[in-house]
Design a protein around this motif. Structure first.
Motif, short mmCIF file in Angstrom:
data_model
loop_
_atom_site.label_atom_id
_atom_site.label_comp_id
_atom_site.label_asym_id
_atom_site.label_seq_id
_atom_site.Cartn_x
_atom_site.Cartn_y
_atom_site.Cartn_z
N ARG A 29 -6.82 2.34 -12.39
CA ARG A 29 -7.41 2.86 -11.42
C ARG A 29 -6.83 3.37 -10.79
NH1 ARG A 29 -10.75 -3.02 -11.83
NH2 ARG A 29 -12.73 -2.54 -12.47
N LEU A 30 -5.23 2.92 -11.19
CA LEU A 30 -3.75 3.58 -9.82
C LEU A 30 -3.96 5.33 -9.72
CD1 LEU A 30 -1.23 1.55 -9.24
CD2 LEU A 30 -2.53 2.31 -7.45
N ASP A 75 1.19 5.23 -1.96
CA ASP A 75 -0.40 6.41 -1.16
C ASP A 75 -1.41 6.47 -2.16
OD1 ASP A 75 0.73 7.46 1.01
OD2 ASP A 75 2.30 9.25 -0.84
N ALA A 76 -1.74 4.86 -2.45
CA ALA A 76 -2.82 4.55 -3.22
C ALA A 76 -4.32 4.72 -2.36
CB ALA A 76 -3.21 2.81 -3.66
N GLN A 89 -1.42 1.72 6.17
CA GLN A 89 -2.33 -0.11 5.97
C GLN A 89 -3.08 -0.48 4.69
OE1 GLN A 89 -1.64 -2.83 8.34
NE2 GLN A 89 -0.60 -1.52 9.57
N ASP A 90 -4.52 0.47 4.63
CA ASP A 90 -5.10 0.25 3.34
C ASP A 90 -4.55 -0.04 1.95
OD1 ASP A 90 -7.23 -0.13 5.45
OD2 ASP A 90 -7.84 1.97 4.91
N ALA A 95 -2.91 -3.44 -2.30
CA ALA A 95 -1.31 -3.69 -3.23
C ALA A 95 -1.77 -4.92 -3.16
CB ALA A 95 -0.63 -2.96 -3.00
N GLU A 96 -1.35 -6.06 -1.90
CA GLU A 96 -1.37 -7.27 -2.05
C GLU A 96 -2.71 -8.00 -2.76
OE1 GLU A 96 0.35 -10.66 0.87
OE2 GLU A 96 -0.99 -8.38 2.00
#
Length: 220
Positions: A29-30, A75-76, A89-90, A95-96
């Motif tokens: 997905r990444l 840069d996801a 921020q997004d 990621a978290e």
């Protein structure tokens, strides 16, 4: 893409996870994100370049596998129409959330989030070796040979094709001016010694083209 997925799984294992089918799908997905059609510079090629720098200089970091995971996520989320640091921020929040859902310990997921957020302004504390390596890798393109740097700048312009030329010039000049205002573009001494001077030269050169006055036309 198989090689990149293996690098993703290796970083996850190094960060203390036990990758399985869920990890593979998360990596896929990444990669789908990094291949979105609106991306011109922030692509799989950029991801690979950042990972290559991290791998080459892993000994300079304290927890290189966390830096690798942050590289995957930095840069996801990439929307050229976003304002401020919304993309970072997004990306950090995503990621978290995903890492926690995959069983990564909470402090580790939070650290990856922190690292991703550093790429918004590339301001790193002097003793933050992990943050320094991530930010240096992210900015490595600035030190590319002039022709490669020009291709990077052109790709950035294509990503912002929706922005009128005067507004793009002003916005891009502000970004480049902010980079030049940093005490150093690169923090880790081995990288700074090689990259600082050519990077500043490239940035100044692009900035000069953006801010050049339009020559007047007509008879004098």
């Amino acid at each position: 893409m198989a090689d990149l997925l293996e690098r993703w799984r290796a970083a996850a294992r190094g960060a203390g996870a036990k990758p399985g089918a869920g990890w593979t799908r998360a990596g896929e997905r990444l990669l789908e994100r990094w291949q979105e059609p609106h991306r011109q510079y922030h692509t799989v090629a950029h991801l690979t370049a950042v990972l290559d720098v991290v791998d080459t200089h892993a000994e300079l970091a304290d927890r290189p596998d966390l830096v690798r995971l942050a590289a995957w996520w930095h840069d996801a989320v990439y929307d050229p129409r976003a304002t401020g640091d919304a993309n970072e921020q997004d990306s950090a929040a995503l990621a978290e959330s995903v890492l926690s859902g995959l069983g990564v310990p909470v402090p580790t997921a939070a650290e990856v989030r922190r690292l991703v957020l550093l790429t918004a302004g590339h301001v790193v504390d002097p003793d933050d070796r992990d943050g320094a390596l991530l930010c240096d890798a992210d900015l490595a393109v600035l030190a590319a040979p002039p022709a490669a740097y020009d291709r990077y700048a052109t790709a950035i312009r294509r990503e912002y094709a929706h922005v009128p030329e005067p507004a793009f010039r002003a916005g891009r000049a502000a970004v480049l001016g902010g980079l030049l205002a940093l005490p150093a573009l690169f923090r880790l001494p081995p990288l700074a010694a090689r990259w600082e001077e050519p990077a500043r030269g490239n940035v100044r050169r692009e900035l000069a083209t953006l801010t050049a006055a339009v020559a007047p036309t007509g008879a004098g």
